[in-house]
Write a protein that holds these residues in place. Structure first.
Motif, PDB file in Angstrom:
ATOM      1  N   GLU A  65       0.834  -1.211   0.000  1.00  0.00           N
ATOM      2  CA  GLU A  65       0.000   0.000   0.000  1.00  0.00           C
ATOM      3  C   GLU A  65       0.869   1.261   0.000  1.00  0.00           C
ATOM      4  OE1 GLU A  65      -2.494  -0.668   3.416  1.00  0.00           O
ATOM      5  OE2 GLU A  65      -4.053  -1.633   2.214  1.00  0.00           O
ATOM      6  N   LYS A  66       1.948   1.263   0.774  1.00  0.00           N
ATOM      7  CA  LYS A  66       2.842   2.426   0.824  1.00  0.00           C
ATOM      8  C   LYS A  66       3.508   2.659  -0.531  1.00  0.00           C
ATOM      9  CE  LYS A  66       3.959   2.293   5.742  1.00  0.00           C
ATOM     10  NZ  LYS A  66       4.985   1.992   6.752  1.00  0.00           N
ATOM     11  N   VAL A  67       3.977   1.575  -1.160  1.00  0.00           N
ATOM     12  CA  VAL A  67       4.649   1.705  -2.459  1.00  0.00           C
ATOM     13  C   VAL A  67       3.670   2.213  -3.503  1.00  0.00           C
ATOM     14  CG1 VAL A  67       5.811   0.440  -4.320  1.00  0.00           C
ATOM     15  CG2 VAL A  67       6.439   0.003  -1.937  1.00  0.00           C
ATOM     16  N   PHE A  68       2.452   1.669  -3.514  1.00  0.00           N
ATOM     17  CA  PHE A  68       1.454   2.153  -4.465  1.00  0.00           C
ATOM     18  C   PHE A  68       1.132   3.624  -4.234  1.00  0.00           C
ATOM     19  CE2 PHE A  68      -0.111  -2.260  -5.541  1.00  0.00           C
ATOM     20  CZ  PHE A  68       0.196  -2.165  -6.887  1.00  0.00           C
ATOM     21  N   SER A  69       1.096   4.036  -2.976  1.00  0.00           N
ATOM     22  CA  SER A  69       0.833   5.438  -2.668  1.00  0.00           C
ATOM     23  C   SER A  69       1.952   6.320  -3.216  1.00  0.00           C
ATOM     24  CB  SER A  69       0.711   5.622  -1.154  1.00  0.00           C
ATOM     25  OG  SER A  69       0.520   6.974  -0.835  1.00  0.00           O
ATOM     26  N   GLN A  70       3.211   5.902  -3.044  1.00  0.00           N
ATOM     27  CA  GLN A  70       4.339   6.662  -3.565  1.00  0.00           C
ATOM     28  C   GLN A  70       4.295   6.733  -5.088  1.00  0.00           C
ATOM     29  OE1 GLN A  70       7.557   4.440  -1.874  1.00  0.00           O
ATOM     30  NE2 GLN A  70       7.465   5.483   0.093  1.00  0.00           N
ATOM     31  N   ILE A  71       3.965   5.614  -5.722  1.00  0.00           N
ATOM     32  CA  ILE A  71       3.860   5.581  -7.181  1.00  0.00           C
ATOM     33  C   ILE A  71       2.778   6.558  -7.640  1.00  0.00           C
ATOM     34  CG2 ILE A  71       3.134   4.160  -9.144  1.00  0.00           C
ATOM     35  CD1 ILE A  71       4.530   1.785  -7.727  1.00  0.00           C
ATOM     36  N   GLY A  72       1.634   6.515  -6.985  1.00  0.00           N
ATOM     37  CA  GLY A  72       0.535   7.415  -7.338  1.00  0.00           C
ATOM     38  C   GLY A  72       0.923   8.875  -7.184  1.00  0.00           C
ATOM     39  N   ASN A  73       1.629   9.193  -6.103  1.00  0.00           N
ATOM     40  CA  ASN A  73       2.074  10.572  -5.889  1.00  0.00           C
ATOM     41  C   ASN A  73       3.014  11.036  -6.993  1.00  0.00           C
ATOM     42  OD1 ASN A  73       0.589  10.923  -3.546  1.00  0.00           O
ATOM     43  ND2 ASN A  73       2.265  10.330  -2.197  1.00  0.00           N
ATOM     44  N   LEU A  93      11.638  10.046 -17.416  1.00  0.00           N
ATOM     45  CA  LEU A  93      12.102   8.702 -17.757  1.00  0.00           C
ATOM     46  C   LEU A  93      12.687   7.991 -16.543  1.00  0.00           C
ATOM     47  CD1 LEU A  93      13.675   9.201 -21.297  1.00  0.00           C
ATOM     48  CD2 LEU A  93      11.486   8.145 -20.707  1.00  0.00           C
ATOM     49  N   ASP A  94      13.384   8.714 -15.698  1.00  0.00           N
ATOM     50  CA  ASP A  94      13.948   8.127 -14.487  1.00  0.00           C
ATOM     51  C   ASP A  94      12.835   7.659 -13.552  1.00  0.00           C
ATOM     52  OD1 ASP A  94      16.095   7.447 -12.657  1.00  0.00           O
ATOM     53  OD2 ASP A  94      15.480   9.204 -11.487  1.00  0.00           O
ATOM     54  N   VAL A  95      11.834   8.510 -13.376  1.00  0.00           N
ATOM     55  CA  VAL A  95      10.706   8.162 -12.500  1.00  0.00           C
ATOM     56  C   VAL A  95       9.962   6.949 -13.058  1.00  0.00           C
ATOM     57  CG1 VAL A  95       8.458   8.928 -11.610  1.00  0.00           C
ATOM     58  CG2 VAL A  95      10.414  10.464 -11.525  1.00  0.00           C
ATOM     59  N   LEU A  96       9.709   6.961 -14.360  1.00  0.00           N
ATOM     60  CA  LEU A  96       8.996   5.833 -14.967  1.00  0.00           C
ATOM     61  C   LEU A  96       9.806   4.540 -14.871  1.00  0.00           C
ATOM     62  CD1 LEU A  96       7.386   7.519 -18.093  1.00  0.00           C
ATOM     63  CD2 LEU A  96       6.273   6.862 -15.949  1.00  0.00           C
ATOM     64  N   SER A  97      11.111   4.647 -14.988  1.00  0.00           N
ATOM     65  CA  SER A  97      11.980   3.477 -14.843  1.00  0.00           C
ATOM     66  C   SER A  97      11.896   2.916 -13.428  1.00  0.00           C
ATOM     67  CB  SER A  97      13.417   3.859 -15.179  1.00  0.00           C
ATOM     68  OG  SER A  97      14.271   2.786 -14.933  1.00  0.00           O
ATOM     69  N   LYS A  98      11.923   3.819 -12.438  1.00  0.00           N
ATOM     70  CA  LYS A  98      11.796   3.388 -11.039  1.00  0.00           C
ATOM     71  C   LYS A  98      10.412   2.783 -10.783  1.00  0.00           C
ATOM     72  CE  LYS A  98      15.109   6.650  -9.108  1.00  0.00           C
ATOM     73  NZ  LYS A  98      15.296   7.871  -8.310  1.00  0.00           N
ATOM     74  N   LEU A  99       9.380   3.376 -11.367  1.00  0.00           N
ATOM     75  CA  LEU A  99       8.032   2.839 -11.211  1.00  0.00           C
ATOM     76  C   LEU A  99       7.949   1.430 -11.786  1.00  0.00           C
ATOM     77  CD1 LEU A  99       5.799   5.929 -12.120  1.00  0.00           C
ATOM     78  CD2 LEU A  99       6.345   5.036  -9.850  1.00  0.00           C
ATOM     79  N   ASP A 100       8.543   1.243 -12.957  1.00  0.00           N
ATOM     80  CA  ASP A 100       8.539  -0.068 -13.595  1.00  0.00           C
ATOM     81  C   ASP A 100       9.243  -1.091 -12.711  1.00  0.00           C
ATOM     82  OD1 ASP A 100       7.989  -1.861 -15.796  1.00  0.00           O
ATOM     83  OD2 ASP A 100      10.145  -1.762 -16.245  1.00  0.00           O
ATOM     84  N   LYS A 101      10.392  -0.692 -12.134  1.00  0.00           N
ATOM     85  CA  LYS A 101      11.134  -1.580 -11.237  1.00  0.00           C
ATOM     86  C   LYS A 101      10.288  -1.930 -10.008  1.00  0.00           C
ATOM     87  CE  LYS A 101      15.211  -1.761  -8.330  1.00  0.00           C
ATOM     88  NZ  LYS A 101      16.254  -0.987  -7.683  1.00  0.00           N
ATOM     89  N   ASN A 102       9.654  -0.917  -9.413  1.00  0.00           N
ATOM     90  CA  ASN A 102       8.808  -1.156  -8.235  1.00  0.00           C
ATOM     91  C   ASN A 102       7.630  -2.059  -8.567  1.00  0.00           C
ATOM     92  OD1 ASN A 102      10.239   0.247  -6.268  1.00  0.00           O
ATOM     93  ND2 ASN A 102       9.280   2.183  -6.783  1.00  0.00           N
TER      94      ASN A 102
END
Length: 124
Positions: A65-73, A93-102
């Motif tokens: 839930e915390k990770v999804f909240s961070q991704i949403g933010n 691109l960096d943020v999207l790359s991190k989101l993909d990894k998460n």
């Protein structure tokens, strides 16, 4: 005559002993009061009740839930900047790359969670 509207009303009915025992077993398994259990069944149906009894599973759910909240933010901040015609404060691109990894990490954790024991209607 009293025009006051009651917040709750009493309901009385008879059930066979076997049904009462089954109802009580289900209610006790889920650790709900009788009123909350019956209200939940009325509002959501019996198939919507899931008990998470594993402490590890509960911790994983909180983490996810915390990770999804961070991704949403992060996504909301990028979208807000782009919609207002501004340059996002983060490298998209960096943020999207991190989101993909998460998301990969989350998917692996969810796959592991499927192996945990959860109580559903069929188990009660």
């Amino acid at each position: 005559m009293n025009d006051k509207v009651r917040k709750s009303n009493q309901l009385n009915f008879r059930l066979p002993r076997e049904d009462i025992l089954l109802l009580e077993k289900q209610r006790a398994t889920l650790k709900m009061t009788q009123v909350k259990f019956i209200s939940h069944i009325i509002n959501n149906g019996i198939n919507e009740i899931i008990e998470v009894s594993s402490p590890k599973l509960r911790e994983d759910i909180v983490t996810i839930e915390k990770v999804f909240s961070q991704i949403g933010n992060n996504v909301n901040q990028i979208a807000a900047a782009l919609n207002s015609g501004k340059q996002p404060s983060q490298d998209v691109l960096d943020v999207l790359s991190k989101l993909d990894k998460n998301m990969g990490v989350l998917m692996n954790r969810l796959e592991n969670l499927k192996k945990e024991k959860i109580t559903t209607k069929g188990d009660i």
